[in-house]
Design a protein around this motif. Structure first.
Motif, short mmCIF file in Angstrom:
data_model
loop_
_atom_site.label_atom_id
_atom_site.label_comp_id
_atom_site.label_asym_id
_atom_site.label_seq_id
_atom_site.Cartn_x
_atom_site.Cartn_y
_atom_site.Cartn_z
N ALA A 180 -1.57 8.13 5.00
CA ALA A 180 -2.12 9.17 5.87
C ALA A 180 -2.66 8.60 7.17
N LEU A 181 -2.05 7.52 7.66
CA LEU A 181 -2.53 6.88 8.89
C LEU A 181 -2.25 7.75 10.11
N THR A 182 -3.26 7.96 10.93
CA THR A 182 -3.08 8.66 12.20
C THR A 182 -3.18 7.70 13.37
N SER A 183 -3.78 6.52 13.12
CA SER A 183 -3.85 5.48 14.14
C SER A 183 -3.99 4.14 13.43
N ILE A 184 -3.61 3.09 14.16
CA ILE A 184 -3.80 1.73 13.64
C ILE A 184 -3.88 0.78 14.83
N PHE A 201 0.82 -1.21 0.00
CA PHE A 201 0.00 0.00 0.00
C PHE A 201 0.85 1.26 0.00
N ILE A 202 2.12 1.17 -0.33
CA ILE A 202 3.01 2.33 -0.31
C ILE A 202 2.49 3.45 -1.22
N SER A 203 2.72 4.67 -0.81
CA SER A 203 2.38 5.86 -1.60
C SER A 203 0.89 5.96 -1.93
N ASN A 204 0.08 5.78 -0.91
CA ASN A 204 -1.36 6.04 -0.98
C ASN A 204 -1.61 7.23 -0.06
N PRO A 205 -1.41 8.45 -0.53
CA PRO A 205 -1.45 9.62 0.36
C PRO A 205 -2.81 9.89 0.99
N THR A 206 -3.85 9.18 0.56
CA THR A 206 -5.18 9.36 1.15
C THR A 206 -5.59 8.19 2.04
N LEU A 207 -4.74 7.17 2.16
CA LEU A 207 -5.08 5.99 2.98
C LEU A 207 -4.99 6.35 4.46
N ALA A 208 -6.16 6.53 5.07
CA ALA A 208 -6.23 6.97 6.46
C ALA A 208 -6.74 5.89 7.41
N SER A 209 -7.24 4.78 6.87
CA SER A 209 -7.82 3.76 7.73
C SER A 209 -7.51 2.35 7.23
N VAL A 210 -6.97 1.53 8.14
CA VAL A 210 -6.72 0.12 7.88
C VAL A 210 -7.48 -0.64 8.96
N MET A 211 -8.41 -1.50 8.54
CA MET A 211 -9.22 -2.24 9.49
C MET A 211 -9.01 -3.74 9.30
N PHE A 212 -8.74 -4.42 10.38
CA PHE A 212 -8.58 -5.87 10.36
C PHE A 212 -9.88 -6.51 10.81
N ALA A 242 8.02 -1.52 4.04
CA ALA A 242 7.40 -0.30 3.51
C ALA A 242 5.94 -0.49 3.10
N THR A 243 5.25 -1.42 3.73
CA THR A 243 3.87 -1.76 3.36
C THR A 243 2.94 -0.55 3.38
N PHE A 244 2.99 0.25 4.44
CA PHE A 244 2.11 1.40 4.57
C PHE A 244 2.91 2.71 4.58
#
Length: 182
Positions: free
Chosen positions: A87-91, A58-69, A81-83
């Protein structure tokens, strides 16, 4: 392999180039290297069937703000360098996780991440360039070198034994993490 919405042509590495919210198919057991690199994804839902997430998936996704498992995740490794550059602020890292690759979460906006006790390997710069980030493992807070905290202060609680993080007045055994008083 991936059930998504908003996917168009292939990215430069041969993966799907998607935008918006995506959901990985429940039958997928891994997410390939470069699968969604350089896209405009805003969120990704990773099902319980996924065991590993490949390098730069998922590298270079400047709008990726949420990853949910999923509710019972089985992911054991997050690759190199997966993420990075998202734009992650929390995980919320899954309790099944064992390995976090080099630069996995580099250059995001993470401030506080709890590392599951299942993690036995965090490689170099895994959380680099996240200004002021604090990593929590077993009740102790470890400041990442880039956050500028005092690297020799004692955590308020002793963490459980972990092969790569030991709170002492000396630098911890892990080259990228130092105990902090947070």
């Amino acid at each position: 392999m991936y059930r998504t919405t908003g996917c168009v042509d292939k990215n430069s590495r041969g993966g799907a180039c998607c935008s918006g919210d995506i959901e990985i198919n429940n039958s997928s057991t891994s997410i390939a290297a470069y699968a969604f690199s350089g896209c405009a994804i805003t969120s990704v839902a990773i099902p319980n069937s996924v065991l590993s997430i490949g390098d730069q998936a998922f590298i270079s996704n400047p709008t990726l703000a949420s990853v949910m498992f999923g509710d019972a995740p089985r992911v054991t490794s997050i690759g190199w360098a997966t993420f990075q550059d998202c734009a992650l602020t929390s995980i919320a890292l899954p309790s099944s996780l064992v390995t976090i690759g080099d630069s996995a979460f580099n250059r995001n906006s993470l401030s506080r991440v709890s590392i599951p006790s299942s993690v036995t390997s965090i490689t170099s710069n895994a959380f680099g360039a996240n200004a002021g980030i604090c990593l929590i493992y077993g009740g102790a807070t470890f400041s990442y070198p880039t956050c500028g905290a005092n690297p020799t202060s004692q955590p308020s609680r002793q963490p459980s034994a972990h092969p790569s993080m030991q709170p002492t007045s000396q630098p911890s055994r892990h080259p990228s993490m130092q105990p902090s008083s947070d």
